[in-house]
Write an enzyme that holds these catalytic residues in place. Structure first.
Site, short mmCIF file in Angstrom:
data_model
loop_
_atom_site.label_atom_id
_atom_site.label_comp_id
_atom_site.label_asym_id
_atom_site.label_seq_id
_atom_site.Cartn_x
_atom_site.Cartn_y
_atom_site.Cartn_z
N ARG A 1 -29.31 -24.65 -34.74
CA ARG A 1 -28.48 -23.44 -34.70
C ARG A 1 -29.07 -22.41 -33.75
NH1 ARG A 1 -24.81 -23.83 -38.95
NH2 ARG A 1 -25.60 -24.77 -40.86
N GLU B 1 -14.84 -17.66 -36.18
CA GLU B 1 -15.36 -19.01 -36.46
C GLU B 1 -16.11 -19.55 -35.24
OE1 GLU B 1 -16.30 -21.26 -38.21
OE2 GLU B 1 -14.83 -22.18 -39.51
N ASP B 2 -16.97 -20.53 -35.48
CA ASP B 2 -17.69 -21.16 -34.38
C ASP B 2 -16.82 -22.18 -33.64
OD1 ASP B 2 -17.60 -22.85 -36.58
OD2 ASP B 2 -19.73 -23.32 -36.59
N ASP C 1 -11.99 -27.72 -35.43
CA ASP C 1 -12.04 -29.16 -35.18
C ASP C 1 -10.74 -29.75 -35.75
OD1 ASP C 1 -12.96 -31.77 -34.83
OD2 ASP C 1 -14.36 -31.71 -36.50
N PHE D 1 -19.52 -34.06 -30.40
CA PHE D 1 -20.22 -33.33 -31.46
C PHE D 1 -21.21 -32.40 -30.78
CE2 PHE D 1 -23.48 -32.51 -34.56
CZ PHE D 1 -22.71 -32.17 -35.67
P1 5GP Z 1 -12.61 -28.12 -39.26
O1 5GP Z 1 -12.32 -27.67 -40.65
O2 5GP Z 1 -11.77 -27.45 -38.21
O3 5GP Z 1 -12.54 -29.63 -39.16
O4 5GP Z 1 -14.11 -27.83 -38.95
C1 5GP Z 1 -14.65 -26.59 -38.99
C2 5GP Z 1 -16.15 -26.67 -39.21
O5 5GP Z 1 -16.71 -27.98 -38.96
C3 5GP Z 1 -16.84 -25.75 -38.23
O6 5GP Z 1 -16.92 -24.46 -38.75
C4 5GP Z 1 -18.20 -26.41 -38.06
O7 5GP Z 1 -19.07 -25.96 -39.06
C5 5GP Z 1 -17.94 -27.88 -38.27
N1 5GP Z 1 -17.83 -28.62 -36.99
C6 5GP Z 1 -16.71 -29.09 -36.42
N2 5GP Z 1 -16.98 -29.70 -35.25
C7 5GP Z 1 -18.32 -29.60 -35.08
C8 5GP Z 1 -19.22 -30.01 -34.03
O8 5GP Z 1 -18.87 -30.60 -32.98
N3 5GP Z 1 -20.54 -29.71 -34.22
C9 5GP Z 1 -21.00 -29.05 -35.32
N4 5GP Z 1 -22.30 -28.82 -35.38
N5 5GP Z 1 -20.18 -28.65 -36.32
C10 5GP Z 1 -18.86 -28.91 -36.18
#
Ligand code: 5GP
Length: 178
Positions: free
Chosen positions: A167, A100-101, A104, A154
């Protein structure tokens, strides 16, 4: 609020990212010790990370790509994970590495780990994220491997987008307040 490229501050440079990925690769090589791995890249955000990471892995490896979405528009998560395409081969008995990237809230990671446990009896399921925003967590999920911990910013670049843009940046940046 619009995000303009000239407003971005560098959080991690291309060199810092690539050095970290090399370290992660070494850790993973040690853990898997030559055993076959199925590397699952979560599209779209993890595509750059996954492709750079697997180049450092030295075991027999297959790559799969799945597509999820959880972000609404702009800066905040929708709080709901959508499986856009989650077709996978039979992973029973396999070593699975989810790439995963960023983690959050952890909702996406939790969704994926639950999906794996419900559908397969894998030999191992590990979660590797380039970034970990621990302060934003809403679940008890922790990545098995991560590159950098970040605070509640963010971020964009190196796969991470703002409304589909940025990206393609080689670095990871954020909109600076100061
Ligand atoms: P989670 O489900 O953990 O809240 O979020 C996962 C997804 O939210 C990540 O795969 C990503 O696509 C997006 N995301 C979460 N934080 C950020 C951020 O700071 N910047 C961006 N561009 N995407 C985020």
């Amino acid at each position: 609020m619009d995000v303009k490229i000239e407003d971005l501050k560098i959080l991690f440079s291309e060199e810092q990212i690539q050095n970290k990925i090399k370290e992660l690769g070494q850790e993973l090589n040690k853990f898997y010790n030559g055993e076959e791995v199925y590397a699952i890249c979560v599209l779209k955000g993890a595509v750059f990370f996954a492709i750079d990471l697997v180049k450092h892995l030295n075991m027999p490896l297959k790559m799969e790509f799945i597509r999820l979405s959880s972000y609404g528009t702009g800066f905040s998560t929708s709080g709901k994970v959508n499986a856009v395409d989650i077709s996978l081969p039979d992973l029973n008995g396999k070593n699975v590495l989810i790439i995963e990237d960023i983690i959050d809230t952890g909702l996406t990671a939790k969704f994926l780990m639950d999906f794996m446990h419900c559908n397969f009896k894998t030999k191992s399921t590990k979660f590797c994220s380039l970034l970990d925003k621990k302060v934003s967590r809403r679940t008890d999920i922790e990545p098995d491997y991560y590159g950098f911990e970040i605070d509640d910013k963010f971020v964009v670049g190196y796969g991470l987008d703002y409304e589909g843009y940025y990206r393609n940046l080689r670095f990871i940046g954020y909109v600076g307040e100061e």
